[in-house]
Write an enzyme that holds these catalytic residues in place. Structure first.
Site, mmCIF file in Angstrom:
data_model
loop_
_atom_site.group_PDB
_atom_site.id
_atom_site.type_symbol
_atom_site.label_atom_id
_atom_site.label_comp_id
_atom_site.label_asym_id
_atom_site.label_seq_id
_atom_site.Cartn_x
_atom_site.Cartn_y
_atom_site.Cartn_z
ATOM 1 N N CYS A 8 -6.067 1.550 -1.419
ATOM 2 C CA CYS A 8 -6.782 0.681 -2.206
ATOM 3 C C CYS A 8 -8.104 0.273 -1.378
ATOM 4 C CB CYS A 8 -6.033 -0.719 -2.435
ATOM 5 S SG CYS A 8 -5.518 -1.805 -1.260
ATOM 6 N N SER A 38 -0.884 1.419 0.811
ATOM 7 C CA SER A 38 -1.426 1.634 2.169
ATOM 8 C C SER A 38 -0.885 2.945 2.787
ATOM 9 C CB SER A 38 -0.567 0.512 3.201
ATOM 10 O OG SER A 38 0.775 0.252 2.761
ATOM 11 N N HIS A 46 6.572 -12.511 4.528
ATOM 12 C CA HIS A 46 5.683 -11.355 4.511
ATOM 13 C C HIS A 46 4.377 -11.828 5.274
ATOM 14 C CE1 HIS A 46 2.551 -8.657 2.874
ATOM 15 N NE2 HIS A 46 3.718 -7.920 2.328
ATOM 16 N N GLU A 58 1.329 -11.709 4.563
ATOM 17 C CA GLU A 58 0.394 -12.337 3.528
ATOM 18 C C GLU A 58 0.746 -13.635 3.206
ATOM 19 O OE1 GLU A 58 -1.274 -11.997 -0.894
ATOM 20 O OE2 GLU A 58 -0.719 -10.015 -0.029
#
Length: 320
Positions: free
Chosen positions: A17, A273, A129, A131
């Protein structure tokens, strides 16, 4: 002996992305501009092939800033970091570049805004995680409660039901998240949500692409890493859509051919990814076992491009 025919339905969009492309380019450009070594806090993106290829060019990956020596550039990963990390870098006068995906940064700004006006925040995401750790670290401790699933949404206890907001991790299952949000909205009708959903366009598009092929596949392979949230979600989406044999593989060497022995149609995609070279590697491995015919199944067209930090583009303003 002739090989058994195999139709491969190649999901599109798949793989990198814009946020991942930007993060990798930040490391590569930093190496070109400042020379090796360039330090990176955490895996720049969740893919060992990408990390190892950057290591071969002079990137050094560490877990924490205290492993970074003085006078070398340090880059923060695409997943985002708690505020204390750039604060510590500034205290040590380290030069740093922030490769946080702009769509993750958007969620960070949402968290700050809600905290500023006194909302208690419910963060839909997966504990531990990077994030989620980064997003929770944008606001004072205790401002955010984590909601991982529908069951938690049903039982979570809040201070003031009329003073709530929710935000989400960007790489979740669109369907699972919708169910959690529905529970929160039923329980807390006044809860504030983002104007536009936090789950990123690339996660959504890759899940939709899998939905479009899963019911026509005997098995489906997702090229991605075990610690990649968006890759794991693609496996779950395929299962939910009725494809019983949906498997995550990091490389072609991970394929269990015995599980695919009796299939005639294979779905193939890649997490955000995972580089396209690994998809090609899996296709080549399939050709060694089967007489392969590839059908590309096209979905959303992606044309998103994120700007690089000004320090790498020749603009006068720099980061850190």
């Amino acid at each position: 002996m002739s090989k058994k025919p195999l139709t491969v339905l190649l999901a599109n969009p798949r793989g990198f992305c814009a946020g991942v492309e930007r993060a990798i380019e930040i490391v590569e450009r930093a190496l070109q501009k400042y020379g090796a070594p360039v330090y990176v806090r955490h895996e720049i993106v969740h893919n060992r092939f990408v990390v190892e290829s950057l290591e071969s060019k002079g990137a050094v990956f560490v877990e924490e800033l205290d492993e970074v020596p003085e006078d070398v550039p340090v880059i923060f990963s695409a997943h985002g970091v708690p505020k204390e990390v750039p604060e510590e870098a500034e205290r040590r006068e380290l030069f740093y570049l922030d490769a946080t995906c702009p769509l993750v940064s958007k969620v960070h700004r949402e968290a700050e805004r809600h905290a500023r006006i006194g909302h208690q925040i419910l963060l839909i995401g997966h504990a531990g995680h990077p994030e989620v750790v980064g997003t929770m670290g944008q606001v004072p401790e205790g401002s955010i409660l984590l909601v991982e699933d529908v069951a938690e949404a049903e039982r979570i206890d809040v201070k003031d039901p009329d003073n709530l907001a929710y935000i989400t991790q960007t790489t979740l299952s669109v369907d699972d998240t919708s169910e959690i949000i529905a529970v929160l909205r039923r329980r807390f009708p006044k809860i504030n949500g983002p104007k536009k959903e936090d789950i990123c366009y690339a996660t959504t598009n890759r899940q939709e692409a899998v939905k479009s092929i899963a019911q026509n596949c005997d098995a489906l392979l997702v090229v991605g890493a075990p610690n990649s949230s968006n890759s794991q979600r693609l496996v779950e989406v395929a299962h939910r859509e009725g494809c019983k044999t949906a498997l995550l593989v990091q490389r072609a060497a991970d394929i269990d051919w015995a599980q695919l022995a009796d299939i005639s149609t294979l779905g193939l995609t890649a997490g955000a990814s995972a580089p396209e070279v690994l998809v090609e590697e899996v296709l080549e491995a399939c050709r060694s076992q089967f007489d392969v015919q590839v059908q590309e199944v096209s979905g959303a067209v992606e044309d998103v491009i994120f700007k690089l930090p000004k320090a790498l583009t020749g603009d006068k303003a720099a980061t850190g």
